[in-house]
Design a protein around this motif. Structure first.
Motif, PDB file in Angstrom:
ATOM      1  N   VAL A  24      22.041  22.336  25.728  1.00 27.83           N
ATOM      2  CA  VAL A  24      22.408  21.634  26.971  1.00 27.83           C
ATOM      3  C   VAL A  24      23.540  20.643  26.692  1.00 27.83           C
ATOM      4  O   VAL A  24      24.493  20.537  27.482  1.00 27.83           O
ATOM      5  N   ALA A  25      23.471  19.929  25.586  1.00 28.83           N
ATOM      6  CA  ALA A  25      24.513  18.959  25.246  1.00 28.83           C
ATOM      7  C   ALA A  25      25.864  19.642  25.045  1.00 28.83           C
ATOM      8  O   ALA A  25      26.906  19.126  25.472  1.00 28.83           O
ATOM      9  N   ILE A  26      25.853  20.802  24.397  1.00 26.84           N
ATOM     10  CA  ILE A  26      27.097  21.545  24.201  1.00 26.84           C
ATOM     11  C   ILE A  26      27.663  21.997  25.553  1.00 26.84           C
ATOM     12  O   ILE A  26      28.864  21.853  25.822  1.00 26.84           O
ATOM     13  N   ALA A  27      26.800  22.541  26.406  1.00 24.58           N
ATOM     14  CA  ALA A  27      27.247  23.005  27.721  1.00 24.58           C
ATOM     15  C   ALA A  27      27.793  21.859  28.554  1.00 24.58           C
ATOM     16  O   ALA A  27      28.796  22.023  29.272  1.00 24.58           O
ATOM     17  N   ASP A  28      27.164  20.705  28.480  1.00 22.38           N
ATOM     18  CA  ASP A  28      27.648  19.534  29.220  1.00 22.38           C
ATOM     19  C   ASP A  28      29.047  19.135  28.761  1.00 22.38           C
ATOM     20  O   ASP A  28      29.889  18.725  29.564  1.00 22.38           O
ATOM     21  N   SER A  68      15.041  23.322  31.336  1.00 21.89           N
ATOM     22  CA  SER A  68      15.192  21.929  30.921  1.00 21.89           C
ATOM     23  C   SER A  68      15.830  21.097  32.030  1.00 21.89           C
ATOM     24  O   SER A  68      15.438  19.956  32.279  1.00 21.89           O
ATOM     25  N   VAL A  69      16.815  21.679  32.697  1.00 19.88           N
ATOM     26  CA  VAL A  69      17.478  20.972  33.803  1.00 19.88           C
ATOM     27  C   VAL A  69      16.508  20.763  34.960  1.00 19.88           C
ATOM     28  O   VAL A  69      16.433  19.670  35.538  1.00 19.88           O
ATOM     29  N   PHE A  70      15.734  21.798  35.309  1.00 19.26           N
ATOM     30  CA  PHE A  70      14.737  21.634  36.366  1.00 19.26           C
ATOM     31  C   PHE A  70      13.754  20.522  36.018  1.00 19.26           C
ATOM     32  O   PHE A  70      13.276  19.798  36.890  1.00 19.26           O
ATOM     33  N   GLY A  71      13.449  20.387  34.744  1.00 17.26           N
ATOM     34  CA  GLY A  71      12.516  19.358  34.321  1.00 17.26           C
ATOM     35  C   GLY A  71      13.014  17.944  34.544  1.00 17.26           C
ATOM     36  O   GLY A  71      12.219  16.995  34.535  1.00 17.26           O
ATOM     37  N   GLU A  72      14.316  17.779  34.749  1.00 14.39           N
ATOM     38  CA  GLU A  72      14.888  16.453  34.995  1.00 14.39           C
ATOM     39  C   GLU A  72      14.839  16.056  36.469  1.00 14.39           C
ATOM     40  O   GLU A  72      15.031  14.885  36.798  1.00 14.39           O
ATOM     41  N   ILE A  73      14.619  17.016  37.354  1.00 12.07           N
ATOM     42  CA  ILE A  73      14.631  16.730  38.792  1.00 12.07           C
ATOM     43  C   ILE A  73      13.323  16.069  39.204  1.00 12.07           C
ATOM     44  O   ILE A  73      12.240  16.506  38.831  1.00 12.07           O
ATOM     45  N   GLU A  74      13.423  15.025  39.980  1.00  8.06           N
ATOM     46  CA  GLU A  74      12.246  14.294  40.449  1.00  8.06           C
ATOM     47  C   GLU A  74      11.404  15.171  41.371  1.00  8.06           C
ATOM     48  O   GLU A  74      11.907  15.734  42.349  1.00  8.06           O
ATOM     49  N   LEU A  75      10.140  15.284  41.066  1.00  8.46           N
ATOM     50  CA  LEU A  75       9.233  16.066  41.906  1.00  8.46           C
ATOM     51  C   LEU A  75       8.776  15.239  43.102  1.00  8.46           C
ATOM     52  O   LEU A  75       8.699  14.005  43.024  1.00  8.46           O
ATOM     53  N   PRO A  76       8.465  15.891  44.224  1.00  5.43           N
ATOM     54  CA  PRO A  76       7.916  15.167  45.373  1.00  5.43           C
ATOM     55  C   PRO A  76       6.659  14.408  44.964  1.00  5.43           C
ATOM     56  O   PRO A  76       5.815  14.930  44.230  1.00  5.43           O
ATOM     57  N   LEU A  97      22.478  17.778  38.724  1.00  2.00           N
ATOM     58  CA  LEU A  97      23.532  18.789  38.652  1.00  2.00           C
ATOM     59  C   LEU A  97      24.896  18.169  38.372  1.00  2.00           C
ATOM     60  O   LEU A  97      25.773  18.829  37.801  1.00  2.00           O
ATOM     61  N   SER A  98      25.078  16.916  38.752  1.00  2.00           N
ATOM     62  CA  SER A  98      26.339  16.253  38.425  1.00  2.00           C
ATOM     63  C   SER A  98      26.438  15.992  36.922  1.00  2.00           C
ATOM     64  O   SER A  98      27.534  15.943  36.364  1.00  2.00           O
ATOM     65  N   ARG A  99      25.267  15.842  36.262  1.00  2.00           N
ATOM     66  CA  ARG A  99      25.259  15.663  34.810  1.00  2.00           C
ATOM     67  C   ARG A  99      25.407  16.994  34.079  1.00  2.00           C
ATOM     68  O   ARG A  99      25.884  17.044  32.954  1.00  2.00           O
TER      69      ARG A  99
END
Length: 221
Positions: A24-28, A68-76, A97-99
């Motif tokens: 993920v860090a490389i892709a970012d 991993s990205v989905f895991g960063e999104i705040e759940l309801p 997604l901006s990150r």
């Protein structure tokens, strides 16, 4: 016995989580296409072949990165009103997604979703169903909100400006290439809206999301 002063710190144990975090860090930093097993192994200080103990292949790696990205999104949150919960979740998704701009086009294309992805989807559907949405309406709501979030995130990453100063510079360059008589409505919007102090394209996100949620609330009732 004290460790010799010249001894290096022990290397962190390699596992799937560490491999995905490095990917993920490389892709970012340099984009999703730059994530190769060779590059990833180099970043982690291991032979590329050793990575296959933790990811099956390139597609499994990408599946894990998206999860991993989905895991960063705040759940309801439990107990929150559905509208507030959906707004906060959508705003969180846009921020995430901006990150990770590379993830926008991959989020809905994976055929082997991971646990964070499934947990996220289940929580969103559960919030809508708990608010009285029928199964069909929950599907419609999920689809329209995500289409808006992903579309806005993709558009933001494509814009030729980031700051208010850059926005004004681009707008003024466009205006200088034509006359107000040629494109009167575009000129009016640019002068009276875009070039006004405090303009921020990102503010459009909340306005559009409110419109969508208002419409869904009417449909729900």
């Amino acid at each position: 016995m004290a460790k010799p002063s010249g001894a290096s710190a022990p290397r962190a144990r390699l596992d799937r989580t560490r491999v995905l975090s490095a990917a993920v860090a490389i892709a970012d930093a340099t984009g999703i296409e730059s994530v190769t097993m060779r590059r990833l192994g180099s970043e982690l200080g291991v032979e590329a072949m050793s990575l296959y103990n933790h990811v099956s292949n390139k597609e499994d790696l990408r599946d894990g990165m998206v999860d991993s990205v989905f895991g960063e999104i705040e759940l309801p949150r439990d107990g929150a009103g559905w509208r507030d919960a959906m707004f906060r979740r959508a705003a969180s998704a846009r921020e995430v997604l901006s990150r990770h701009p590379w993830a926008t086009e991959l989020m809905s294309s994976r055929t082997n979703p991971g646990p964070a992805t499934l947990r996220h989807h289940d929580a969103v559907i559960g919030t809508l169903r708990g608010a009285g949405f029928s199964i069909a309406m929950a599907a419609h709501a999920f689809s329209v909100v995500d289409s808006y979030v992903y579309g806005f995130a993709l558009q933001e990453t494509s814009l030729p400006f980031d700051t208010a100063e850059e926005t004004a510079e681009v707008a003024q360059t466009i205006l200088a290439q034509s006359t107000s008589d040629e494109y009167p409505h575009l000129t009016e919007l640019t002068v009276e809206h875009v070039l006004r102090p405090g303009y921020d394209y990102g503010a459009e996100f909340g306005f559009g999301l409110d419109l969508i949620l208002d419409g869904l609330d009417r449909a729900r009732r």
